[in-house]
Write a protein that holds these residues in place. Structure first.
Motif, PDB file in Angstrom:
ATOM      1  N   MET A  78       0.295 -10.552  -4.344  1.00 30.25           N
ATOM      2  CA  MET A  78       0.317  -9.639  -5.339  1.00 30.25           C
ATOM      3  C   MET A  78       1.739  -8.642  -5.015  1.00 30.25           C
ATOM      4  SD  MET A  78      -2.333  -6.620  -6.751  1.00 30.25           S
ATOM      5  CE  MET A  78      -1.974  -5.341  -5.622  1.00 30.25           C
ATOM      6  N   LYS A  79       2.848  -8.467  -5.884  1.00 30.98           N
ATOM      7  CA  LYS A  79       3.638  -7.769  -5.565  1.00 30.98           C
ATOM      8  C   LYS A  79       3.672  -6.087  -5.618  1.00 30.98           C
ATOM      9  CE  LYS A  79       5.904  -7.477 -10.254  1.00 30.98           C
ATOM     10  NZ  LYS A  79       4.977  -7.552 -11.101  1.00 30.98           N
ATOM     11  N   GLU A  80       4.089  -5.579  -4.698  1.00 26.90           N
ATOM     12  CA  GLU A  80       3.977  -4.081  -4.623  1.00 26.90           C
ATOM     13  C   GLU A  80       4.790  -3.362  -5.668  1.00 26.90           C
ATOM     14  OE1 GLU A  80       1.781  -1.931  -2.623  1.00 26.90           O
ATOM     15  OE2 GLU A  80       1.166  -4.100  -2.207  1.00 26.90           O
ATOM     16  N   LEU A  81       4.187  -2.556  -6.514  1.00 24.85           N
ATOM     17  CA  LEU A  81       4.621  -1.571  -7.651  1.00 24.85           C
ATOM     18  C   LEU A  81       5.200  -0.335  -6.753  1.00 24.85           C
ATOM     19  CD1 LEU A  81       2.266  -2.230 -10.326  1.00 24.85           C
ATOM     20  CD2 LEU A  81       4.156  -3.496 -10.017  1.00 24.85           C
ATOM     21  N   GLN A  82       6.291   0.057  -7.582  1.00 25.99           N
ATOM     22  CA  GLN A  82       6.827   1.591  -7.089  1.00 25.99           C
ATOM     23  C   GLN A  82       5.894   2.532  -7.748  1.00 25.99           C
ATOM     24  OE1 GLN A  82      10.841   1.904  -8.421  1.00 25.99           O
ATOM     25  NE2 GLN A  82      11.697   0.839  -6.621  1.00 25.99           N
TER      26      GLN A  82
ATOM     27  N   LYS B 229      -7.564   2.497  -7.568  1.00 22.90           N
ATOM     28  CA  LYS B 229      -8.413   1.538  -8.517  1.00 22.90           C
ATOM     29  C   LYS B 229      -7.873   0.278  -9.007  1.00 22.90           C
ATOM     30  CE  LYS B 229     -11.705   2.365 -12.410  1.00 22.90           C
ATOM     31  NZ  LYS B 229     -11.860   3.441 -13.379  1.00 22.90           N
ATOM     32  N   TYR B 230      -6.522   0.502  -9.536  1.00 21.73           N
ATOM     33  CA  TYR B 230      -5.750  -0.540 -10.110  1.00 21.73           C
ATOM     34  C   TYR B 230      -5.695  -1.726  -9.106  1.00 21.73           C
ATOM     35  CZ  TYR B 230      -1.697  -3.021 -11.696  1.00 21.73           C
ATOM     36  OH  TYR B 230      -0.962  -4.034 -12.025  1.00 21.73           O
ATOM     37  N   LYS B 231      -5.402  -1.542  -7.821  1.00 23.41           N
ATOM     38  CA  LYS B 231      -5.053  -2.339  -6.724  1.00 23.41           C
ATOM     39  C   LYS B 231      -6.484  -3.065  -6.607  1.00 23.41           C
ATOM     40  CE  LYS B 231      -2.720  -1.914  -2.990  1.00 23.41           C
ATOM     41  NZ  LYS B 231      -2.067  -1.470  -1.702  1.00 23.41           N
TER      42      LYS B 231
END
Length: 168
Positions: free
Chosen positions: A1-5, A63-65
């Protein structure tokens, strides 16, 4: 999973903002968007960095992660790993030996694995490739109810190779 800013990592002057319910809040400055997220005790997350202007959403990032990790785990659980098992034959194999090998291949196919059938020619046997082709055809015929030929018998160097996949 790519990390979001998230939050302070977002340095864009303008962003297209959506709230936690998915409603459009329009194009606002990056600082205003961050302040709106802080006021709601949530995070500002850049979800589409390549868009013009970038799209950000106000959400609970933890929560999203967690939800994403749960979805990935579920996807991994539903994956089926297909192994390739190899059966080796020779051009002058006897009928009973071929039946034993075929029973083994049927067992592999019923377990959901693919079978690679290899027939190796040694020395002068290379002069009579037709014999090897007949052995492969007979083997294919025995396995016809357990599997389908995925890749037909083909010469590669000194061996004749065929792949058989299990029937669905």
């Amino acid at each position: 999973m790519k990390e979001l800013q998230i939050n302070e990592q977002i340095r864009d002057k303008e962003v297209r903002l959506t709230d936690q319910n998915g409603e459009q809040l329009g194009i606002v400055s990056g600082k205003d968007a961050l302040q709106m997220a802080i006021d709601r005790n949530l995070d500002l997350v850049k979800i589409a960095p390549m868009a013009k202007p970038p799209v950000c959403r106000i959400m609970d990032y933890g929560k999203y992660k967690y939800e994403q990790a749960k979805k990935e785990k579920e996807a991994r659980k539903n994956q089926k790993v297909v192994n390739v098992k190899e059966i080796r034959l020779s051009p002058n194999i006897e009928e009973h030996d071929m039946q034993v090998k075929a029973n083994q291949a049927i067992k592999f196919l019923k377990a959901g694995d693919k079978v690679k059938v290899t027939l190796r020619f040694r020395g002068r046997q290379l002069a009579n490739i037709g014999l090897g082709q007949r052995v492969m055809d007979a083997f294919k015929e025995i396995l016809s109810e357990a599997g389908n030929v995925e890749k037909a018998a083909k010469m590669e160097g000194r061996q004749l190779i065929m792949f058989i996949a299990p029937k669905p």
